[in-house]
Design a protein around this motif. Structure first.
Motif, mmCIF file in Angstrom:
data_model
loop_
_atom_site.group_PDB
_atom_site.id
_atom_site.type_symbol
_atom_site.label_atom_id
_atom_site.label_comp_id
_atom_site.label_asym_id
_atom_site.label_seq_id
_atom_site.Cartn_x
_atom_site.Cartn_y
_atom_site.Cartn_z
ATOM 1 N N VAL A 139 0.844 -1.204 0.000
ATOM 2 C CA VAL A 139 0.000 0.000 0.000
ATOM 3 C C VAL A 139 0.877 1.252 0.000
ATOM 4 O O VAL A 139 0.639 2.196 -0.757
ATOM 5 N N ASP A 140 1.900 1.241 0.850
ATOM 6 C CA ASP A 140 2.797 2.401 0.887
ATOM 7 C C ASP A 140 3.488 2.606 -0.459
ATOM 8 O O ASP A 140 3.667 3.744 -0.907
ATOM 9 N N SER A 141 3.885 1.501 -1.059
ATOM 10 C CA SER A 141 4.560 1.615 -2.350
ATOM 11 C C SER A 141 3.637 2.208 -3.404
ATOM 12 O O SER A 141 4.029 3.065 -4.183
ATOM 13 N N LEU A 142 2.355 1.773 -3.437
ATOM 14 C CA LEU A 142 1.407 2.305 -4.414
ATOM 15 C C LEU A 142 1.114 3.775 -4.149
ATOM 16 O O LEU A 142 1.001 4.580 -5.096
ATOM 17 N N THR A 177 1.896 9.403 -5.611
ATOM 18 C CA THR A 177 2.412 10.755 -5.324
ATOM 19 C C THR A 177 3.471 11.160 -6.349
ATOM 20 O O THR A 177 3.478 12.292 -6.849
ATOM 21 N N ASP A 178 4.380 10.225 -6.637
ATOM 22 C CA ASP A 178 5.431 10.522 -7.615
ATOM 23 C C ASP A 178 4.837 10.812 -8.973
ATOM 24 O O ASP A 178 5.299 11.725 -9.695
ATOM 25 N N LEU A 179 3.825 10.022 -9.394
ATOM 26 C CA LEU A 179 3.220 10.224 -10.702
ATOM 27 C C LEU A 179 2.509 11.571 -10.771
ATOM 28 O O LEU A 179 2.557 12.263 -11.787
ATOM 29 N N GLU A 180 1.826 11.957 -9.671
ATOM 30 C CA GLU A 180 1.154 13.256 -9.664
ATOM 31 C C GLU A 180 2.174 14.387 -9.799
ATOM 32 O O GLU A 180 1.980 15.328 -10.570
ATOM 33 N N ALA A 181 3.275 14.259 -9.012
ATOM 34 C CA ALA A 181 4.290 15.313 -9.099
ATOM 35 C C ALA A 181 4.932 15.349 -10.483
ATOM 36 O O ALA A 181 5.164 16.426 -11.055
ATOM 37 N N GLU A 182 5.180 14.165 -11.008
ATOM 38 C CA GLU A 182 5.812 14.100 -12.330
ATOM 39 C C GLU A 182 4.887 14.641 -13.406
ATOM 40 O O GLU A 182 5.311 15.385 -14.299
#
Length: 844
Positions: free
Chosen positions: A398-401, A406-411
């Motif tokens: 869950v943490d990884s997803l 979060t990374d995808l949103e920032a990217e």
């Protein structure tokens, strides 16, 4: 030599009835006897024989050096290729004035040394060599000299046959004509070819020798190399190229002036051509109306039309400048009023929306995965605790997803922002580029109209000046044509002058022909042979000078200041001359060097020990020595052998002799005499006073007794320096005429120095070619400082190539002197006949 009954052993003959007998009588000795064998005049100099002996001693070394150096030089010389020389002959005369030159004065000052030296240096110049390389295209060759060195097997074959290698057939070189020869400036070479040409030019300069024949105008150009065809062609080309270079140098100034004149002619022709073109253009441009009287009205109408068009162009340009400035200052491309800008802005919005929708779709997919993972985690927590590995694995998923979301949103935000900025910049750039193009077009139209207005304004003023300008231009063209005609005439005159002024004082009289000239193999090999032979002899004398060993009796007298008591030849040298006379003795002991005076008394070595005995008997004034110490400075120098044979020769003279083994560290007398060594000197010195087991007989010589060393003690020096040793020597001096003592080496142990203070004198034994002069000198000074007396030195191991070996007669075969004489009976036979068959047992 005087007759002496003690020099040879005489068998004792006892009468059975005691009526007759032969007893040895004591002899009187001269007051003094010099033990020197050598002449004093030879002390500080060497004879030719000694120098020859030094060379003969190291003859293998000299031969090895000579053969090796000569072989190396021969191999090197035969490995070198054959050398050829080609000589081209030229006639170089002082320059002469031309017969066509009427203003020249003919002066003949004879031989000009400076002129000839200059020409000889020019023949050796690097530039001339480079021109030869280029003319012959030698820069295309991989190497200038194709025959460098022979291989190893080819060299060996040449050394065996003594012949030289024939040069390999090269491709035919082109014939060079001096009129068609190319120079470096006329040929385009690659950098590699230029470098090769420079290198080959240097090599040719090293191969060239220039020589002027005395009292003539002939100059020989000689090229040396290993390819006869190449050097022949190079020599001929060099002569031809030198002629070309001389001609170039003689006409260089005139040719330079001619080249400058041609450049001036070309420039003047171009000027005339430009003037004619300009004149024709001006004629066409003038186009003046003639005779209608409406020239002013036509010019005013044209000027008004151009003026109105110019004002309209200025207004349009100002509007476009304002729009362009507004576009440059606008921060939001969507606010631009240009139609193209609106279209690009709408495209930018659509691209941004599509990009965002794509990223939202990916984020939604990750949200679904998060929900599924959280649902699965909730189920696991119902079954397991938070510490269970499956729960931990679910939490980690869950943490990884979430991190991935979060990374995808920032990217996605970063990418959309960057793309938006890029697209905005492109839109703004497109809009400003379009406005700039329109503005440039307006400015050009304005400039054109302004120029047209100025032209129309100036045309009226220029029409009056056109006719004057055309007349002036026509006059300039006619003047330049007259100058061109004069320059062309001067060019033809200079060309004829250059052709007539070519020097004719240099001629090629003889073509080069290659002939073999080297290398001088035989001379160099003979020189190497001589030098290596001299060097080997010099090295031999150097090694002899550095050798510290005693080699002859001269070294003993010169370095030690002691007499030479005896010279003992080397046993192997005697064995080569003749076999032993006696194969063994009555006790079955085989013949050996230690008993040579007894077993082979007719040999040269036995005679040498009898010489030693004579020297010892005459070495002291008044009476012969009673106690004699025989020692040496180093081990294995023959002291034990000398001690035994000295004792035997003394006993053979009829005297009572005892030999003592005082080498308490490595005794040898008991093994050589085949005696027991359980009781001996150490027993007596340790306190045992019984002398019955001390003195041991020697069956072959009844008047010779032996005292062995006994058991090896832990303290030999203390025993030898004890009072018992002194008492024993006093006791033995009372019973025996001579006491011979064998001791350990003097430098290694102090035993010999201790015993030397107890005896009448010391005999030093040295081995020729081994014993060190320095060590013997040290031991001699030690003995003299202790108050001991040194009789002299016995030089042992004289080799056959030594000077003393032949000088003192050891090369003489003593067996020849003892010839069989059938008419004279032997003493043993006479004694047997008179006393009967049992006289030998009674004698023993």
């Amino acid at each position: 030599m005087e007759s002496n009954d003690r020099l040879l052993q005489i068998p004792e003959i006892k009468d059975r009835r005691s009526e007759r007998g032969l007893q040895p009588q004591p002899q009187d000795y001269p007051p003094a006897y010099s033990p020197f064998y050598d002449d004093d005049s030879l002390g500080d100099s060497r004879s030719i024989r000694e120098y020859f002996s030094i060379v003969y001693k190291r003859l293998p070394l000299i031969l090895a050096i000579t053969i090796m150096v000569t072989a190396v030089v021969a191999f090197y010389m035969f490995r070198q290729p054959n050398e050829y020389a080609a000589t081209a002959t030229m006639i170089v005369e002082p320059p002469k004035p031309k017969a066509t030159d009427s203003q020249s004065v003919i002066l003949n000052f004879g031989y000009d040394q400076n002129y000839y030296n200059t020409q000889l240096q020019l023949m050796r110049s690097q530039d001339l060599m480079r021109d030869v390389v280029v003319a012959m295209k030698l820069y295309e060759r991989e190497s200038l000299d194709g025959n460098r060195q022979r291989g190893i097997f080819e060299t060996l074959g040449a050394m065996i046959t003594g012949g030289g290698r024939q040069p390999e057939q090269q491709s035919a070189l082109p014939a060079i004509d001096s009129r068609e020869a190319d120079t470096v400036e006329q040929v385009s070479l690659t950098p590699e070819q230029k470098q090769r040409a420079e290198s080959y030019a240097g090599e040719l300069a090293g191969m060239l020798s220039v020589e002027k024949v005395e009292t003539t105008n002939l100059v020989n150009l000689t090229i040396r190399g290993s390819e006869p065809e190449l050097i022949q062609q190079v020599a001929n080309t060099l002569a031809e190229m030198y002629k070309v270079q001389s001609t170039e140098l003689a006409t260089k100034n005139e040719k330079q002036a001619l080249a400058d004149l041609k450049d001036s002619i070309i420039e003047l022709k171009k000027t005339i051509s430009d003037q004619e073109i300009d004149f024709i253009g001006k004629l066409r441009e003038s186009n003046l109306p003639v005779g209608d009287g409406k020239t002013t009205e036509l010019s005013a109408s044209r000027l008004g039309t151009v003026s109105s068009q110019l004002l309209e162009a200025i207004d349009a340009r100002r509007k476009l400048e304002a729009e362009y400035a507004a576009a440059l200052q606008a921060k939001n491309p969507y606010a631009l009023s240009d139609s193209s800008g609106s279209l690009l802005a709408s495209q930018l919005r659509e691209t941004k929306s599509e990009r965002k929708a794509k990223f939202d779709e990916q984020i939604g997919s990750i949200d679904e995965k998060i929900k599924e993972a959280e649902s699965e985690l909730a189920k696991l927590r119902v079954k397991y605790t938070n510490e269970h590995w499956r729960v931990k694995e679910g939490v980690s998923l869950v943490d990884s997803l979430k991190r991935q979301k979060t990374d995808l949103e920032a990217e996605s935000k970063k990418i959309i922002d960057e793309e938006s900025k890029t697209l905005e910049k492109e839109v703004q750039k497109e809009i400003t580029s379009a406005l700039a193009a329109k503005l440039n077009t307006a400015r050009r139209r304005e400039a054109q109209l302004s120029a047209a207005y100025e032209q129309e304004a100036a045309r009226a003023n220029q029409q009056g000046q056109q006719e004057t300008m055309l007349t002036t231009a026509k006059r300039e063209i006619e003047n330049n044509r007259g100058i061109l005609d004069r320059l062309l005439q001067r060019e033809r005159e200079m060309e004829l002058s250059i052709d007539a002024s070519a020097p004719d004082n240099i001629k090629v009289t003889g073509k080069a022909q290659a002939s073999p000239v080297g290398p001088a193999r035989s001379r160099n090999i003979l020189i190497a042979l001589f030098i290596s032979l001299v060097g080997g002899i010099g090295l031999t004398f150097l090694l002899d000078y550095l050798d510290d060993s005693i080699k002859s009796s001269d070294d003993i007298g010169r370095s030690l200041g002691l007499p030479t008591l005896g010279l003992i030849p080397h046993q192997k040298a005697l064995d080569k001359r003749k076999p032993k006379l006696l194969p063994g003795n009555s006790n079955g002991r085989t013949s050996s060097t230690e008993f040579v005076a007894l077993e082979d008394n007719r040999s040269g070595m036995a005679e040498a020990y009898r010489h030693l005995r004579t020297s010892l008997l005459f070495s002291s004034a008044g009476k012969p020595p009673e106690t004699i110490l025989v020692t040496s400075s180093q081990p294995s120098e023959g002291k034990t052998t000398t001690a035994i044979n000295t004792a035997i020769t003394l006993a053979q003279s009829g005297a009572d002799v005892v030999i003592i083994d005082c080498d308490l560290r490595r005794p040898r007398l008991h093994s050589l005499f085949d005696l027991e060594n359980t009781h001996g000197l150490t027993n007596y010195l340790s306190g045992e006073k019984n002398t019955e087991n001390l003195l041991k007989p020697f069956p072959d010589l009844p008047n010779l007794k032996v005292i062995t060393s006994g058991p090896i003690p832990p303290n030999p020096a203390e025993l030898l320096s004890s009072n018992e040793m002194k008492h024993l020597l006093q006791f033995l001096k009372g019973r025996f005429q001579h006491v011979v003592i064998d001791s350990p080496p003097a430098i290694s142990f102090t035993d010999a120095a201790i015993i030397a203070t107890l005896v009448d004198g010391v005999v030093l034994v040295a081995m020729a070619g081994k014993s060190s002069i320095h060590l013997m000198r040290r031991f001699k000074h030690r003995l003299l400082n202790m108050g001991a007396r040194v009789y002299g030195v016995v030089l042992n191991g004289i080799k056959p190539n030594s000077v003393e070996y032949s000088y003192y007669g050891y090369g003489y075969d003593y067996s020849r002197y003892y010839r069989e004489d059938e008419t004279t009976p032997r003493l043993e036979e006479v004694a047997g006949d008179e006393l009967g068959p049992g006289w030998e047992e009674e004698k023993e």
